[in-house]
Design a protein around this motif. Structure first.
Motif, PDB file in Angstrom:
ATOM      1  N   VAL A  14      58.425 -51.715 -93.129  1.00  0.00           N
ATOM      2  CA  VAL A  14      58.112 -51.108 -93.897  1.00  0.00           C
ATOM      3  C   VAL A  14      58.386 -49.382 -93.661  1.00  0.00           C
ATOM      4  O   VAL A  14      58.481 -48.595 -93.907  1.00  0.00           O
ATOM      5  N   ALA A  15      57.477 -49.615 -92.653  1.00  0.00           N
ATOM      6  CA  ALA A  15      57.802 -48.536 -91.248  1.00  0.00           C
ATOM      7  C   ALA A  15      58.744 -47.833 -90.919  1.00  0.00           C
ATOM      8  O   ALA A  15      58.651 -46.428 -91.645  1.00  0.00           O
ATOM      9  N   GLY A  16      59.570 -47.918 -91.032  1.00  0.00           N
ATOM     10  CA  GLY A  16      61.125 -47.624 -90.958  1.00  0.00           C
ATOM     11  C   GLY A  16      61.659 -46.792 -92.315  1.00  0.00           C
ATOM     12  O   GLY A  16      62.014 -45.564 -92.645  1.00  0.00           O
ATOM     13  N   LYS A  17      61.366 -47.526 -93.946  1.00  0.00           N
ATOM     14  CA  LYS A  17      61.775 -47.468 -95.095  1.00  0.00           C
ATOM     15  C   LYS A  17      61.141 -46.458 -95.427  1.00  0.00           C
ATOM     16  O   LYS A  17      61.240 -45.335 -95.678  1.00  0.00           O
ATOM     17  N   VAL A  18      59.649 -46.181 -94.866  1.00  0.00           N
ATOM     18  CA  VAL A  18      58.742 -45.085 -95.279  1.00  0.00           C
ATOM     19  C   VAL A  18      58.811 -43.687 -94.420  1.00  0.00           C
ATOM     20  O   VAL A  18      59.161 -42.736 -95.203  1.00  0.00           O
ATOM     21  N   LYS A  19      59.257 -43.912 -93.314  1.00  0.00           N
ATOM     22  CA  LYS A  19      59.988 -42.770 -92.685  1.00  0.00           C
ATOM     23  C   LYS A  19      61.310 -42.144 -92.985  1.00  0.00           C
ATOM     24  O   LYS A  19      62.039 -41.070 -92.528  1.00  0.00           O
ATOM     25  N   LYS A  20      62.299 -43.521 -93.001  1.00  0.00           N
ATOM     26  CA  LYS A  20      63.748 -43.408 -93.562  1.00  0.00           C
ATOM     27  C   LYS A  20      63.447 -41.870 -95.331  1.00  0.00           C
ATOM     28  O   LYS A  20      64.148 -41.221 -95.263  1.00  0.00           O
ATOM     29  N   SER A  30      67.068 -36.076 -87.724  1.00  0.00           N
ATOM     30  CA  SER A  30      66.370 -37.234 -87.410  1.00  0.00           C
ATOM     31  C   SER A  30      64.818 -38.207 -87.620  1.00  0.00           C
ATOM     32  O   SER A  30      65.482 -39.287 -86.812  1.00  0.00           O
ATOM     33  N   LEU A  31      64.244 -37.552 -88.435  1.00  0.00           N
ATOM     34  CA  LEU A  31      63.449 -38.565 -88.885  1.00  0.00           C
ATOM     35  C   LEU A  31      64.327 -39.489 -89.874  1.00  0.00           C
ATOM     36  O   LEU A  31      63.709 -41.203 -89.415  1.00  0.00           O
ATOM     37  N   LYS A  32      64.578 -39.063 -90.678  1.00  0.00           N
ATOM     38  CA  LYS A  32      65.623 -40.310 -91.131  1.00  0.00           C
ATOM     39  C   LYS A  32      66.218 -41.376 -90.387  1.00  0.00           C
ATOM     40  O   LYS A  32      66.089 -42.765 -90.759  1.00  0.00           O
ATOM     41  N   THR A  33      67.073 -40.797 -89.713  1.00  0.00           N
ATOM     42  CA  THR A  33      67.630 -41.822 -88.255  1.00  0.00           C
ATOM     43  C   THR A  33      67.105 -42.989 -87.720  1.00  0.00           C
ATOM     44  O   THR A  33      67.251 -44.176 -87.728  1.00  0.00           O
ATOM     45  N   GLU A  34      65.610 -42.207 -87.397  1.00  0.00           N
ATOM     46  CA  GLU A  34      64.495 -42.748 -86.443  1.00  0.00           C
ATOM     47  C   GLU A  34      64.461 -44.346 -87.510  1.00  0.00           C
ATOM     48  O   GLU A  34      63.551 -45.635 -87.230  1.00  0.00           O
ATOM     49  N   GLY A  35      64.152 -43.980 -89.049  1.00  0.00           N
ATOM     50  CA  GLY A  35      63.403 -44.687 -89.971  1.00  0.00           C
ATOM     51  C   GLY A  35      64.365 -45.995 -90.110  1.00  0.00           C
ATOM     52  O   GLY A  35      64.535 -47.007 -90.518  1.00  0.00           O
ATOM     53  N   ALA A  37      66.992 -46.618 -88.013  1.00  0.00           N
ATOM     54  CA  ALA A  37      66.567 -47.711 -86.671  1.00  0.00           C
ATOM     55  C   ALA A  37      65.372 -48.471 -86.756  1.00  0.00           C
ATOM     56  O   ALA A  37      65.386 -49.623 -86.425  1.00  0.00           O
ATOM     57  N   GLU A  38      64.575 -47.864 -86.904  1.00  0.00           N
ATOM     58  CA  GLU A  38      63.232 -49.332 -86.575  1.00  0.00           C
ATOM     59  C   GLU A  38      63.245 -50.369 -88.349  1.00  0.00           C
ATOM     60  O   GLU A  38      62.813 -50.960 -88.088  1.00  0.00           O
ATOM     61  N   GLU A  39      63.747 -49.392 -89.509  1.00  0.00           N
ATOM     62  CA  GLU A  39      63.784 -50.285 -90.472  1.00  0.00           C
ATOM     63  C   GLU A  39      64.985 -51.905 -89.810  1.00  0.00           C
ATOM     64  O   GLU A  39      64.940 -53.059 -89.844  1.00  0.00           O
ATOM     65  N   SER A  40      66.662 -51.797 -89.159  1.00  0.00           N
ATOM     66  CA  SER A  40      67.217 -52.080 -88.843  1.00  0.00           C
ATOM     67  C   SER A  40      66.568 -53.397 -87.743  1.00  0.00           C
ATOM     68  O   SER A  40      66.636 -54.426 -87.795  1.00  0.00           O
ATOM     69  N   LYS A  41      65.807 -52.592 -86.579  1.00  0.00           N
ATOM     70  CA  LYS A  41      64.609 -53.511 -86.152  1.00  0.00           C
ATOM     71  C   LYS A  41      63.897 -54.898 -86.571  1.00  0.00           C
ATOM     72  O   LYS A  41      63.954 -55.544 -86.427  1.00  0.00           O
ATOM     73  N   GLY A  42      63.712 -54.072 -87.511  1.00  0.00           N
ATOM     74  CA  GLY A  42      62.765 -54.951 -88.264  1.00  0.00           C
ATOM     75  C   GLY A  42      63.815 -56.673 -89.132  1.00  0.00           C
ATOM     76  O   GLY A  42      63.259 -57.185 -88.932  1.00  0.00           O
ATOM     77  N   ASP A  43      64.791 -55.437 -89.319  1.00  0.00           N
ATOM     78  CA  ASP A  43      65.231 -56.862 -90.029  1.00  0.00           C
ATOM     79  C   ASP A  43      65.795 -57.776 -89.080  1.00  0.00           C
ATOM     80  O   ASP A  43      65.932 -58.645 -89.594  1.00  0.00           O
ATOM     81  N   LEU A  44      66.461 -57.072 -87.956  1.00  0.00           N
ATOM     82  CA  LEU A  44      67.013 -58.024 -87.054  1.00  0.00           C
ATOM     83  C   LEU A  44      65.599 -59.243 -86.205  1.00  0.00           C
ATOM     84  O   LEU A  44      66.166 -60.560 -86.602  1.00  0.00           O
ATOM     85  N   ARG A  45      64.941 -58.876 -86.974  1.00  0.00           N
ATOM     86  CA  ARG A  45      63.559 -59.133 -86.104  1.00  0.00           C
ATOM     87  C   ARG A  45      63.322 -60.510 -86.812  1.00  0.00           C
ATOM     88  O   ARG A  45      63.039 -61.953 -87.164  1.00  0.00           O
TER      89      ARG A  45
END
Length: 56
Positions: A14-20, A30-35, A37-45
């Protein structure tokens, strides 16, 4: 423990999607990219937790 991991995964997604979305709306790459990455991290988890549940 697994519930905590699942909750953390969902929070990261959710946090990644919001940032994206915010990064895209503001034109901040950079914020879009960070989002992304965070969304992908959540997907992997989440995938890891699903695999653990399938084994049980």
């Amino acid at each position: 423990m697994a519930a905590d991991e699942k909750t953390q995964a969902r929070g990261e997604q959710v946090a990644g999607k919001v940032k994206k979305v915010v990064g895209g709306a503001l034109g901040n790459e950079s914020l879009k990219t960070e989002g992304r990455a965070e969304e992908s991290k959540g997907d992997l988890r989440a995938a890891k937790e699903q695999a653990k549940d399938a084994i049980k």
